[in-house]
Scaffold this motif. Structure first.
Motif, PDB file in Angstrom:
ATOM      1  N   PRO A 100       0.848  -1.468  -0.108  1.00  0.00           N
ATOM      2  CA  PRO A 100       0.205  -0.200  -0.017  1.00  0.00           C
ATOM      3  C   PRO A 100       0.494   1.418  -0.905  1.00  0.00           C
ATOM      4  O   PRO A 100       0.420   2.421  -0.413  1.00  0.00           O
ATOM      5  N   ARG A 101       2.383   1.162   0.506  1.00  0.00           N
ATOM      6  CA  ARG A 101       2.856   1.929   0.562  1.00  0.00           C
ATOM      7  C   ARG A 101       3.253   2.584  -0.896  1.00  0.00           C
ATOM      8  O   ARG A 101       4.586   3.169  -1.270  1.00  0.00           O
ATOM      9  N   LEU A 102       3.598   1.723  -2.050  1.00  0.00           N
ATOM     10  CA  LEU A 102       3.969   1.946  -3.224  1.00  0.00           C
ATOM     11  C   LEU A 102       3.758   2.752  -4.098  1.00  0.00           C
ATOM     12  O   LEU A 102       2.336   2.897  -4.534  1.00  0.00           O
ATOM     13  N   GLY A 103       4.070   4.223  -4.740  1.00  0.00           N
ATOM     14  CA  GLY A 103       2.888   5.307  -5.415  1.00  0.00           C
ATOM     15  C   GLY A 103       3.395   4.752  -6.940  1.00  0.00           C
ATOM     16  O   GLY A 103       2.135   5.488  -7.876  1.00  0.00           O
ATOM     17  N   LEU A 104       4.199   4.307  -7.260  1.00  0.00           N
ATOM     18  CA  LEU A 104       4.577   4.580  -8.660  1.00  0.00           C
ATOM     19  C   LEU A 104       5.869   2.934  -8.716  1.00  0.00           C
ATOM     20  O   LEU A 104       6.759   2.885  -8.253  1.00  0.00           O
ATOM     21  N   VAL A 105       5.103   2.508 -10.314  1.00  0.00           N
ATOM     22  CA  VAL A 105       6.192   1.313 -10.744  1.00  0.00           C
ATOM     23  C   VAL A 105       6.494   2.059 -12.064  1.00  0.00           C
ATOM     24  O   VAL A 105       6.222   2.140 -12.965  1.00  0.00           O
ATOM     25  N   ALA A 106       7.603   2.116 -11.933  1.00  0.00           N
ATOM     26  CA  ALA A 106       8.503   2.386 -13.388  1.00  0.00           C
ATOM     27  C   ALA A 106       9.050   0.754 -14.031  1.00  0.00           C
ATOM     28  O   ALA A 106       9.638  -0.598 -13.278  1.00  0.00           O
ATOM     29  N   ALA A 107       8.358   0.786 -14.612  1.00  0.00           N
ATOM     30  CA  ALA A 107       9.172  -0.051 -16.112  1.00  0.00           C
ATOM     31  C   ALA A 107       9.930  -0.559 -16.623  1.00  0.00           C
ATOM     32  O   ALA A 107      10.460   0.189 -16.516  1.00  0.00           O
ATOM     33  N   ALA A 108      10.461  -1.960 -17.045  1.00  0.00           N
ATOM     34  CA  ALA A 108      11.203  -1.925 -18.156  1.00  0.00           C
ATOM     35  C   ALA A 108      11.181  -1.446 -19.557  1.00  0.00           C
ATOM     36  O   ALA A 108      10.082  -1.856 -19.712  1.00  0.00           O
ATOM     37  N   VAL A 109      11.965  -0.954 -19.998  1.00  0.00           N
ATOM     38  CA  VAL A 109      11.968  -0.326 -20.896  1.00  0.00           C
ATOM     39  C   VAL A 109      12.744  -0.825 -22.648  1.00  0.00           C
ATOM     40  O   VAL A 109      13.529  -1.349 -22.473  1.00  0.00           O
ATOM     41  N   PRO A 117      17.127  -3.701 -24.635  1.00  0.00           N
ATOM     42  CA  PRO A 117      16.789  -2.495 -23.560  1.00  0.00           C
ATOM     43  C   PRO A 117      17.364  -0.634 -23.392  1.00  0.00           C
ATOM     44  O   PRO A 117      18.293  -1.405 -23.782  1.00  0.00           O
ATOM     45  N   ASP A 118      15.950  -0.529 -22.743  1.00  0.00           N
ATOM     46  CA  ASP A 118      16.654   0.814 -22.421  1.00  0.00           C
ATOM     47  C   ASP A 118      17.892   0.815 -21.611  1.00  0.00           C
ATOM     48  O   ASP A 118      17.877  -0.016 -20.551  1.00  0.00           O
ATOM     49  N   PRO A 119      19.040   1.296 -22.560  1.00  0.00           N
ATOM     50  CA  PRO A 119      20.328   2.348 -20.702  1.00  0.00           C
ATOM     51  C   PRO A 119      19.186   2.264 -19.397  1.00  0.00           C
ATOM     52  O   PRO A 119      20.087   2.027 -18.278  1.00  0.00           O
ATOM     53  N   VAL A 120      18.212   2.955 -19.803  1.00  0.00           N
ATOM     54  CA  VAL A 120      17.375   3.171 -17.654  1.00  0.00           C
ATOM     55  C   VAL A 120      16.468   2.087 -17.008  1.00  0.00           C
ATOM     56  O   VAL A 120      16.992   2.390 -15.692  1.00  0.00           O
ATOM     57  N   ASN A 121      17.330   0.874 -18.072  1.00  0.00           N
ATOM     58  CA  ASN A 121      16.773  -0.199 -17.163  1.00  0.00           C
ATOM     59  C   ASN A 121      17.459  -0.625 -15.885  1.00  0.00           C
ATOM     60  O   ASN A 121      17.529  -1.189 -14.618  1.00  0.00           O
ATOM     61  N   GLY A 122      18.958  -0.721 -17.040  1.00  0.00           N
ATOM     62  CA  GLY A 122      20.014  -0.673 -15.643  1.00  0.00           C
ATOM     63  C   GLY A 122      19.947   0.100 -15.149  1.00  0.00           C
ATOM     64  O   GLY A 122      20.856  -0.133 -13.483  1.00  0.00           O
ATOM     65  N   ASP A 123      20.321   1.060 -15.243  1.00  0.00           N
ATOM     66  CA  ASP A 123      20.347   2.065 -14.073  1.00  0.00           C
ATOM     67  C   ASP A 123      19.218   2.350 -12.798  1.00  0.00           C
ATOM     68  O   ASP A 123      19.976   2.588 -11.558  1.00  0.00           O
ATOM     69  N   LEU A 124      17.782   1.569 -13.560  1.00  0.00           N
ATOM     70  CA  LEU A 124      17.028   1.468 -12.259  1.00  0.00           C
ATOM     71  C   LEU A 124      17.299   0.378 -11.228  1.00  0.00           C
ATOM     72  O   LEU A 124      16.668   0.014 -10.307  1.00  0.00           O
TER      73      LEU A 124
END
Length: 280
Positions: A100-109, A117-124
């Motif tokens: 219930p505290r999870l406000g936002l899910v950032a997906a793998a792109v 895979p977008d480089p942002v995946n590794g950063d996240l």
């Protein structure tokens, strides 16, 4: 929900992909004053879609308009050149249900026809932020709007994206505001979004200028005075030799009165998290 402007071909591809999901999610499209056939095409080919017809380009604030028309506890964002893989929205909803505290899910792109895979995946995935005891995924203080699922209550609590930044790097401010209010942002690598960058509107000089302006405005809006001075000095130094940076700084200065009126400093814990990300 999807925001769009003058990309009817890409939008139709995205809506077709979203329609093919099982179960098909309810979709809201906010059209930012397109000059092509977007509105007529959506009404005729996708009658199940809720279409909002803005009379001006509202930028990222169009997402706030779309969210206000949703009736679900969670909202998944797409752009007109991105969509969700089968099963992705169910995985995100399960995570939000369970935490219930999870406000936002950032997906793998995954990008392009080759689905690289977008480089942002590794950063996240390899975030240096300390994990949260109640959230079993890497914490985030940034995300891509077109690959995120948000809890409606959290989004409403912080006021959404707002109109101040218009477009370009607007996610950073929302991420900080959600974190300040105690909401968790996490990267779920099993939730996948696809991004097919539009060939009709490649990255432009104007967009790069807005991204630089908005990065500076976000610092002015939330960061401690030492960081504000340091980043402003950097922007001034870049502006001496770079016309784009100079234009971004000039635009930021013109907005300074509105920014200072809306300024609210981050707590020390969030400043420390940002400093940790910036060091890495």
């Amino acid at each position: 929900m999807v925001i769009t402007r003058d990309r009817v071909g890409e939008l139709c591809r995205t809506l077709t992909r979203l329609r093919s999901l099982e179960p098909a999610p309810p979709v809201v499209v906010v059209d930012n004053a397109s000059r092509d056939s977007t509105r007529e095409t959506v009404r005729s080919r996708f009658p199940e879609v809720t279409l909002v017809e803005n009379d001006r380009n509202a930028g990222c604030a169009a997402r706030d308009t779309g969210v206000a028309l949703t009736e679900t506890p969670y909202v998944a964002f797409s752009d007109d050149d991105s969509w969700w893989y089968p099963g992705a929205l169910e995985r995100a909803a399960d995570a939000l249900d369970a935490h219930p505290r999870l406000g936002l899910v950032a997906a793998a792109v995954y990008v392009g026809e080759e689905e690289r895979p977008d480089p942002v995946n590794g950063d996240l995935l390899h975030s240096p932020l300390a994990p949260a005891a109640d959230l079993p995924w890497p914490r985030a203080l940034g995300f891509l709007a077109c690959a995120s699922v948000v809890r409606r209550a959290a989004y409403d609590e912080v006021g959404g994206f707002g109109s101040l930044l218009f477009f370009g790097g607007e996610e950073a401010l929302l991420a900080q505001d959600l974190t300040v209010r105690g909401w968790g942002l996490c990267h779920l690598p099993q939730v996948h979004a696809h991004h097919r960058p539009s060939a009709s509107r490649p990255p432009s000089r104007w967009r790069r200028t807005l991204e630089q302006r908005n990065a500076l405005l976000t610092v002015w809006l939330r960061r401690r005075p030492g960081v504000v001075l340091e980043r402003t000095a950097r922007a001034l130094a870049r502006g001496v030799r770079d016309p784009e940076a100079r234009r971004a700084l000039r635009l930021a200065v013109a907005m300074a009165p509105r920014v200072w009126a809306a300024r609210s400093r981050l707590p020390a814990s969030v400043e420390e998290d940002l400093a940790c990300l910036e060091r890495t």
